[in-house]
Every structure is written in structure tokens, then in C-alpha cells.
Design a protein around this motif. Structure first.
Motif, short mmCIF file in Angstrom:
data_model
loop_
_atom_site.label_atom_id
_atom_site.label_comp_id
_atom_site.label_asym_id
_atom_site.label_seq_id
_atom_site.Cartn_x
_atom_site.Cartn_y
_atom_site.Cartn_z
N UNK A 290 37.35 -12.23 -51.36
CA UNK A 290 38.01 -11.92 -50.08
C UNK A 290 38.40 -10.45 -50.01
N UNK A 291 38.94 -9.93 -51.13
CA UNK A 291 39.38 -8.53 -51.14
C UNK A 291 38.19 -7.58 -50.97
N UNK A 292 37.08 -7.91 -51.62
CA UNK A 292 35.89 -7.04 -51.53
C UNK A 292 35.29 -7.10 -50.12
N UNK A 293 35.23 -8.30 -49.54
CA UNK A 293 34.70 -8.41 -48.18
C UNK A 293 35.60 -7.71 -47.16
N UNK A 294 36.92 -7.69 -47.44
CA UNK A 294 37.85 -7.01 -46.54
C UNK A 294 37.69 -5.49 -46.64
N UNK A 295 37.28 -5.02 -47.83
CA UNK A 295 37.21 -3.57 -48.08
C UNK A 295 35.86 -2.97 -47.70
N UNK A 296 34.78 -3.73 -47.90
CA UNK A 296 33.42 -3.20 -47.68
C UNK A 296 32.67 -4.03 -46.64
N UNK A 297 31.83 -3.38 -45.81
CA UNK A 297 31.03 -4.13 -44.82
C UNK A 297 29.82 -4.78 -45.48
N UNK A 298 30.06 -5.85 -46.20
CA UNK A 298 28.97 -6.53 -46.91
C UNK A 298 28.36 -7.64 -46.06
N UNK A 299 27.09 -7.87 -46.29
CA UNK A 299 26.42 -9.01 -45.67
C UNK A 299 26.63 -10.24 -46.56
N UNK A 300 26.45 -10.05 -47.86
CA UNK A 300 26.70 -11.17 -48.77
C UNK A 300 26.94 -10.70 -50.21
N UNK A 301 27.49 -11.60 -50.99
CA UNK A 301 27.79 -11.33 -52.39
C UNK A 301 27.53 -12.60 -53.20
N UNK A 302 26.88 -12.43 -54.33
CA UNK A 302 26.63 -13.57 -55.22
C UNK A 302 27.04 -13.18 -56.64
N UNK A 303 27.75 -14.08 -57.30
CA UNK A 303 28.21 -13.82 -58.67
C UNK A 303 27.85 -15.02 -59.55
N UNK A 304 27.26 -14.74 -60.69
CA UNK A 304 26.93 -15.79 -61.66
C UNK A 304 27.33 -15.30 -63.05
#
Lengths: 77, 147
Positions: free
Chosen positions: B74-88
Motif C-alpha cells: 500500500x505504501x509503495x503504491x501510494x508513493x509511486x505510479x505503479x501499474x502492478x507489483x509482484x513479490x515472491x
């Protein structure tokens, strides 16, 4: 009154178990005192304490069936 | 009140490079994306006191880690205009040379994807309750320390 304590990372080398159930523990300070008696090696270890998944800094009263996590410094990635 | 969606980031064992490739492939219909940034963490065969690390065994307080990761997302999406993020992130044994962390950010332009990826990796390493046990060739171990 039951408290379930989960140990993580290097703390399990000291406790030799990932989980321990304690009875009649009123707060986190008395829990730590009890754990240090059982596992003197914990006195050398650095860890944070979570009560029902929330980190606590100060002595915290425990309710029945509380889940405690003792977590050493993180080393993921 | 909407409930926060908790995504599972954990995979058993190593992250398969073929999975990384297919993750990239899956984005080919998202035409607003102009930049992907990918971080891959790989297990090093460090030599410590003449003993070689053969792999790392990862463990976690999974429930807390996934809650924490939801907050990071949530913090990263609030800070940067991202389309998507995936973490594994791996759990269990990962051999030296294998991938243990895969972070993938996408955005319209490169700077957001690159900066968000870097910041997410740093936050994963510093704030997720995950532990790495470095296993040596003689089955002895030491606990990984993040710098």
C-alpha cells in the motif's frame, strides 16, 4: 490461563523447540522472566516481542489464549 | 469498510526462472506499461571459516509477514505510479545458485518501476519477519545476518 509462545530463527537453537505453552502468565515481563529461567541462553539473544501479531515495546498484560512471537533480527531476502 | 486483500508471497523452495519468464510474459496485454523492473535475489555460496554455504533454509512468521507486506504494498503504491507489483519469497531450503526472492514492479515510465522495486526490496529485507539459516556442506549452520 494459557499463553502460547512461538520462537523464530536463531532463538530455536537456544530453546530447541519452536513453540511452548505457558500457564498463569500475567504479562510480558513475567513471561520473559519465566523464559529466561527455562532458557538462560535467551539472555544473550536480541529479539522483539509480538502479542497476537502486534509488536509491543513495554510490559503488556496478557489475556487467556494469547499468542506470543519472539523474533530475532530479520534476515529475509 | 473494505477488507485488505492479503496476498501470499511465499513459495516452497526456490523461485523457478521459468516462473519469472512466464510472469513477464503475462504482462504483454497490459499496454499502459512502458517499464518493468525486476530484482532477483540469489543464494551465494559464501565461504566462512573454510566452510562453504550450500544453501539457505528460510522460515517466517508467515501471518505477520503477509500483513506487513500488505502494508508495504500500500505504501509503495501510494508513493509511486505503479501499474502492478509482484513479490515472491522462498520458504524452506534454497540451494546456492538458486533464486530466493523475486520482486517485479511495472509502470508507464522507468523511474517509478526502478525506484519502487529498489525500495520494496529494502523494506522486505528490513521489515518482514523472515529468517535465513545458512547451511554448510557438513550440515552445520549459522544464521544469516542482513547488512
Amino acid at each position: 490461563m494459557k499463553t502460547t509462545v512461538h520462537f523464530y530463527g536463531q532463538l530455536t537453537d537456544i530453546t530447541q523447540t519452536p513453540v511452548l505453552e505457558l500457564e498463569g502468565i500475567a504479562d510480558t515481563d513475567s513471561m520473559i522472566k519465566d523464559l529466561l529461567e527455562k532458557f538462560p541462553g535467551l539472555s544473550q539473544a536480541k529479539f522483539s516481542i509480538a502479542v497476537d501479531n502486534s509488536l509491543v515495546q513495554n510490559n503488556t498484560r496478557l489475556k487467556d489464549n494469547t499468542i506470543i512471537a519472539l523474533m530475532p533480527p530479520f534476515s529475509g531476502g | 469498510m473494505t477488507e485488505k486483500k492479503i496476498r501470499n508471497i511465499f513459495v516452497n523452495g526456490a523461485v523457478d526462472p521459468a516462473f519469472v519468464a512466464s510472469s513477464i510474459q503475462k504482462h504483454n496485454t497490459k499496454n499502459s506499461i512502458g517499464a518493468h523492473s525486476i530484482f532477483l535475489g540469489q543464494v551465494r555460496a559464501d565461504v566462512i571459516n573454510d566452510k562453504t554455504v550450500t544453501g539457505i533454509e528460510y522460515s517466517s512468521n508467515e501471518e505477520m509477514a503477509l500483513t506487513q507486506m500488505t502494508g508495504i504494498r500500500e505504501a509503495i503504491f501510494a508513493k509511486y505510479p505503479l501499474t502492478c507489483m509482484h513479490v515472491h519469497h522462498s520458504l524452506g531450503k534454497v540451494k546456492a545458485g538458486e533464486i530466493c526472492l523475486f520482486v517485479f514492479t511495472s509502470s508507464a515510465h522507468r523511474k517509478a518501476a526502478i525506484d519502487a522495486c529498489e525500495e520494496t526490496v529494502e523494506l522486505i529485507k528490513s521489515s518482514l519477519p523472515i529468517w535465513g539459516k545458512e547451511i554448510f556442506e557438513d550440515d552445520s549452520h549459522q544464521w544469516k545476518v542482513n547488512s
